[in-house]
Design a protein around this motif. Structure first.
Motif, PDB file in Angstrom:
ATOM      1  N   GLY A  33      14.363  -6.423   2.140  1.00  0.00           N
ATOM      2  CA  GLY A  33      14.558  -5.631   3.355  1.00  0.00           C
ATOM      3  C   GLY A  33      16.015  -5.276   3.586  1.00  0.00           C
ATOM      4  N   PHE A  34      16.934  -6.234   3.346  1.00  0.00           N
ATOM      5  CA  PHE A  34      18.369  -5.965   3.500  1.00  0.00           C
ATOM      6  C   PHE A  34      18.798  -4.820   2.587  1.00  0.00           C
ATOM      7  N   LEU A  60      10.200   1.208   4.114  1.00  0.00           N
ATOM      8  CA  LEU A  60       9.258   0.925   5.195  1.00  0.00           C
ATOM      9  C   LEU A  60       8.137   0.010   4.719  1.00  0.00           C
ATOM     10  N   ILE A  61       7.669   0.223   3.508  1.00  0.00           N
ATOM     11  CA  ILE A  61       6.643  -0.652   2.927  1.00  0.00           C
ATOM     12  C   ILE A  61       7.185  -2.079   2.829  1.00  0.00           C
ATOM     13  N   LEU A 108      12.295  -8.065  14.354  1.00  0.00           N
ATOM     14  CA  LEU A 108      11.948  -7.305  13.151  1.00  0.00           C
ATOM     15  C   LEU A 108      11.163  -6.045  13.522  1.00  0.00           C
ATOM     16  N   LYS A 109      10.257  -6.157  14.479  1.00  0.00           N
ATOM     17  CA  LYS A 109       9.500  -4.968  14.920  1.00  0.00           C
ATOM     18  C   LYS A 109      10.448  -3.904  15.459  1.00  0.00           C
ATOM     19  N   GLU A 110      11.460  -4.328  16.208  1.00  0.00           N
ATOM     20  CA  GLU A 110      12.462  -3.382  16.719  1.00  0.00           C
ATOM     21  C   GLU A 110      13.231  -2.745  15.557  1.00  0.00           C
ATOM     22  N   GLY A 111      13.568  -3.556  14.564  1.00  0.00           N
ATOM     23  CA  GLY A 111      14.276  -3.042  13.391  1.00  0.00           C
ATOM     24  C   GLY A 111      13.442  -2.042  12.613  1.00  0.00           C
ATOM     25  N   ILE A 112      12.155  -2.301  12.512  1.00  0.00           N
ATOM     26  CA  ILE A 112      11.263  -1.370  11.810  1.00  0.00           C
ATOM     27  C   ILE A 112      11.201  -0.041  12.563  1.00  0.00           C
ATOM     28  N   PRO A 155       0.822  -1.207   0.000  1.00  0.00           N
ATOM     29  CA  PRO A 155       0.000   0.000   0.000  1.00  0.00           C
ATOM     30  C   PRO A 155       0.862   1.265   0.000  1.00  0.00           C
ATOM     31  N   GLY A 156       0.571   2.161  -0.918  1.00  0.00           N
ATOM     32  CA  GLY A 156       1.298   3.421  -1.005  1.00  0.00           C
ATOM     33  C   GLY A 156       2.586   3.359  -1.801  1.00  0.00           C
ATOM     34  N   SER A 157       2.930   2.197  -2.339  1.00  0.00           N
ATOM     35  CA  SER A 157       4.224   2.057  -3.016  1.00  0.00           C
ATOM     36  C   SER A 157       4.303   2.871  -4.303  1.00  0.00           C
TER      37      SER A 157
END
Length: 186
Positions: free
Chosen positions: A179-180, A74-75, A123-127, A62-64
């Motif tokens: 993601g990397f 972030l997406i 992953l949540k912490e990384g985000i 969404p929003g890409s």
């Protein structure tokens, strides 16, 4: 006089409408080019990442279509997170439905569940790190990628069985590659 004011306002509205639509379609074009560029770069760095998978995944976010590179990152991270959470739920369903399950297979599923629980937390912490700075978060992506790889490896123990998580683990690994690309230093 009143007619000329109304006509003037209509012309301004038409101008604004057309300007917005031209700007909107140029953003779509720019974002499409951005998605193509990052996927091209990411697949050159990681040859196991399929270009079409990268394009399809990012375009589905969404929003890409209107995103800049940081927003697109972030997406991508949220796509990875949602996929990991969905995989975790699927593992729970498999464990819930399987009363007469082979004990080794059950143990492997439980291992995968624990791996995903831990990986999702990281992953949540990384985000959060990526959201606050526009970069970082590589540790969280590494954790969930490792979870997918370890789960895949643990499922290989059941020789001859088709691992029910094979596609999901592969998707996690491919989404992790994307993601990397966003979280690594450029």
């Amino acid at each position: 006089m009143r007619l000329s004011i109304v006509l003037f306002l209509l012309i301004i509205q038409l101008f604004l409408f057309l300007s917005f639509n031209v700007e909107s379609s140029s953003n779509n074009c720019c974002s499409r080019n951005l998605i193509e560029d990052v996927c091209k770069n990411f697949t050159q760095v990681d040859p196991t990442l399929r270009y079409k998978f990268c394009i399809d995944s990012l375009e589905a976010g969404p929003g890409s279509r209107c995103a800049n590179r940081t927003e697109l990152g972030l997406i991508a991270l949220n796509l990875l997170l949602n996929n990991a959470i969905d995989t975790q739920c699927y593992i729970k369903q498999l464990l819930g439905k399987s009363k007469g399950l082979n004990p080794i297979f059950r143990s492997n599923l439980e291992t995968c569940l624990e791996l995903y629980l831990s990986g999702i937390f990281d992953l949540k912490e990384g985000i959060r790190a990526y959201e606050s700075s526009g970069y970082g978060g590589v540790f969280g992506v590494s954790a969930i990628s490792w979870s997918g790889t370890r789960c895949k490896d643990s499922m290989k123990v059941n020789k001859g069985a088709v691992p029910p998580l094979k596609k999901r683990n592969n998707d996690i690994m491919h989404l992790s590659s994307i993601g990397f690309g966003f979280t690594s230093d450029e």
